[in-house]
Scaffold this motif. Structure first.
Motif, PDB file in Angstrom:
ATOM      1  N   VAL A 121       0.943  -1.221  -0.037  1.00  0.00           N
ATOM      2  CA  VAL A 121       0.571   0.066  -0.021  1.00  0.00           C
ATOM      3  C   VAL A 121       0.641   1.014   0.204  1.00  0.00           C
ATOM      4  N   SER A 122       0.569   2.481  -0.862  1.00  0.00           N
ATOM      5  CA  SER A 122       1.179   3.185  -0.777  1.00  0.00           C
ATOM      6  C   SER A 122       0.634   4.565  -0.809  1.00  0.00           C
ATOM      7  N   ASN A 123      -0.642   4.408  -0.721  1.00  0.00           N
ATOM      8  CA  ASN A 123      -1.721   6.164  -0.612  1.00  0.00           C
ATOM      9  C   ASN A 123      -2.340   5.362   0.362  1.00  0.00           C
ATOM     10  N   ARG A 124      -3.791   6.553   0.901  1.00  0.00           N
ATOM     11  CA  ARG A 124      -4.978   6.464   1.610  1.00  0.00           C
ATOM     12  C   ARG A 124      -6.241   5.086   1.100  1.00  0.00           C
ATOM     13  N   ARG A 125      -6.101   5.341  -0.482  1.00  0.00           N
ATOM     14  CA  ARG A 125      -6.592   4.970  -1.244  1.00  0.00           C
ATOM     15  C   ARG A 125      -6.174   2.989  -1.126  1.00  0.00           C
ATOM     16  N   GLU A 126      -4.900   2.572  -1.296  1.00  0.00           N
ATOM     17  CA  GLU A 126      -5.203   1.207  -0.800  1.00  0.00           C
ATOM     18  C   GLU A 126      -5.149   0.469   0.144  1.00  0.00           C
ATOM     19  N   VAL A 127      -4.709   2.388   1.318  1.00  0.00           N
ATOM     20  CA  VAL A 127      -5.158   1.661   2.462  1.00  0.00           C
ATOM     21  C   VAL A 127      -6.473   0.783   2.730  1.00  0.00           C
ATOM     22  N   LYS A 128      -7.610   1.247   2.683  1.00  0.00           N
ATOM     23  CA  LYS A 128      -8.598   1.565   2.452  1.00  0.00           C
ATOM     24  C   LYS A 128      -9.302   0.540   2.093  1.00  0.00           C
ATOM     25  N   LYS A 129      -8.411  -0.098   0.997  1.00  0.00           N
ATOM     26  CA  LYS A 129      -8.991  -1.350   0.240  1.00  0.00           C
ATOM     27  C   LYS A 129      -8.183  -1.860   0.996  1.00  0.00           C
ATOM     28  N   PHE A 130      -7.495  -2.364   1.380  1.00  0.00           N
ATOM     29  CA  PHE A 130      -7.126  -3.623   2.281  1.00  0.00           C
ATOM     30  C   PHE A 130      -7.441  -3.540   3.383  1.00  0.00           C
ATOM     31  N   MET A 131      -8.118  -2.739   4.229  1.00  0.00           N
ATOM     32  CA  MET A 131      -8.606  -2.885   4.931  1.00  0.00           C
ATOM     33  C   MET A 131     -10.262  -3.431   5.282  1.00  0.00           C
ATOM     34  N   GLU A 132     -11.100  -2.910   3.366  1.00  0.00           N
ATOM     35  CA  GLU A 132     -11.899  -3.180   3.667  1.00  0.00           C
ATOM     36  C   GLU A 132     -11.661  -4.688   2.869  1.00  0.00           C
ATOM     37  N   LYS A 133     -11.076  -5.537   2.537  1.00  0.00           N
ATOM     38  CA  LYS A 133     -10.442  -6.655   2.072  1.00  0.00           C
ATOM     39  C   LYS A 133     -10.666  -7.898   3.767  1.00  0.00           C
ATOM     40  N   ILE A 134      -9.788  -7.559   4.611  1.00  0.00           N
ATOM     41  CA  ILE A 134      -9.594  -7.501   5.485  1.00  0.00           C
ATOM     42  C   ILE A 134     -10.884  -8.335   6.423  1.00  0.00           C
ATOM     43  N   LEU A 135     -12.139  -7.051   6.060  1.00  0.00           N
ATOM     44  CA  LEU A 135     -13.251  -6.814   7.150  1.00  0.00           C
ATOM     45  C   LEU A 135     -13.845  -7.752   6.065  1.00  0.00           C
ATOM     46  N   VAL A 136     -14.017  -7.740   5.148  1.00  0.00           N
ATOM     47  CA  VAL A 136     -15.095  -8.339   3.771  1.00  0.00           C
ATOM     48  C   VAL A 136     -14.766  -9.829   4.428  1.00  0.00           C
ATOM     49  N   THR A 137     -13.344 -10.433   4.319  1.00  0.00           N
ATOM     50  CA  THR A 137     -13.231 -11.855   4.290  1.00  0.00           C
ATOM     51  C   THR A 137     -12.842 -12.272   6.268  1.00  0.00           C
ATOM     52  N   ASN A 138     -12.739 -11.007   6.904  1.00  0.00           N
ATOM     53  CA  ASN A 138     -13.068 -11.651   8.092  1.00  0.00           C
ATOM     54  C   ASN A 138     -11.677 -12.685   8.408  1.00  0.00           C
ATOM     55  N   ALA A 139      -9.963 -11.643   8.218  1.00  0.00           N
ATOM     56  CA  ALA A 139      -9.564 -12.431   7.902  1.00  0.00           C
ATOM     57  C   ALA A 139      -8.865 -11.518   8.766  1.00  0.00           C
ATOM     58  N   GLY A 140      -7.756 -12.821   9.541  1.00  0.00           N
ATOM     59  CA  GLY A 140      -7.799 -12.244  10.517  1.00  0.00           C
ATOM     60  C   GLY A 140      -5.829 -11.404  10.565  1.00  0.00           C
ATOM     61  N   TYR A 141      -5.368 -10.417  11.314  1.00  0.00           N
ATOM     62  CA  TYR A 141      -3.846 -10.412  11.222  1.00  0.00           C
ATOM     63  C   TYR A 141      -2.699 -10.935  11.231  1.00  0.00           C
TER      64      TYR A 141
END
Length: 177
Positions: A121-141
């Motif tokens: 991730v290099s910008n806020r938009r990519e961070v947002k997409k990353f965080m959404e993917k974590i949420l949608v997939t219910n993946a852990g860190y």
């Protein structure tokens, strides 16, 4: 992206390789499957075979990305961090807001040893997409396996950007040591 007729084996993998090389953005397995008229599972197998041929393809949270040779001016640094899961987005934003890229996260697992996952991730938009993917997939860190302790490889075009990112992490209480 236009769809191509179903092709087999080497032709399809060559098409996938050229498509990834020519893209500046990650491409999802689903999109590649649509382009080649095969299932996403076939794409996963094709990508695995391309990686076995030492093609620098990585799987990111946004899709597959061909890693072109980095610019000689690109510098990297590994930073050691610790925080609870609910501060992940804050941490990533602090880094990208300084102009750095978060390339990966790594932990030391007691059984598997070093585990590394691409973030890219290099910008806020990519961070947002990353965080959404974590949420949608219910993946852990990964850091949840080590009580919040983890490393990030960060990259930037200058030492001062890396220093600024590290200082921002320090001020926010993310850095270890």
């Amino acid at each position: 992206m236009s769809q191509m007729k179903k092709v087999t084996g080497d032709d399809r993998r060559n098409f996938l390789l050229e498509t990834l090389k020519n893209s500046k953005e990650p491409i999802t397995g689903g999109d590649l499957a649509t382009l080649t008229s095969v299932s996403r599972q076939v794409i996963v197998g094709d990508i695995t075979l391309l990686k076995a041929r030492n093609e620098p393809i990585i799987a990111t949270s946004q899709g597959y990305l061909y890693m072109h040779m980095p610019s000689p001016a690109l510098l990297e640094r590994i930073v050691a961090c610790m925080h609870p899961p609910d501060r992940t987005e804050e941490e990533l934003i602090l880094i990208v807001d300084q102009g750095a890229t978060v390339k990966d996260v790594r932990i030391e697992h007691p059984v598997y040893g070093d585990l590394i996952a691409s973030i890219m991730v290099s910008n806020r938009r990519e961070v947002k997409k990353f965080m959404e993917k974590i949420l949608v997939t219910n993946a852990g860190y990964l850091s949840e396996l080590t009580e919040g302790v983890h490393l990030h490889t960060i990259a930037a075009s200058s030492e001062s950007i890396l220093n600024d990112a590290e200082e921002a992490l320090r001020k926010a209480g993310f850095l270890i040591g």
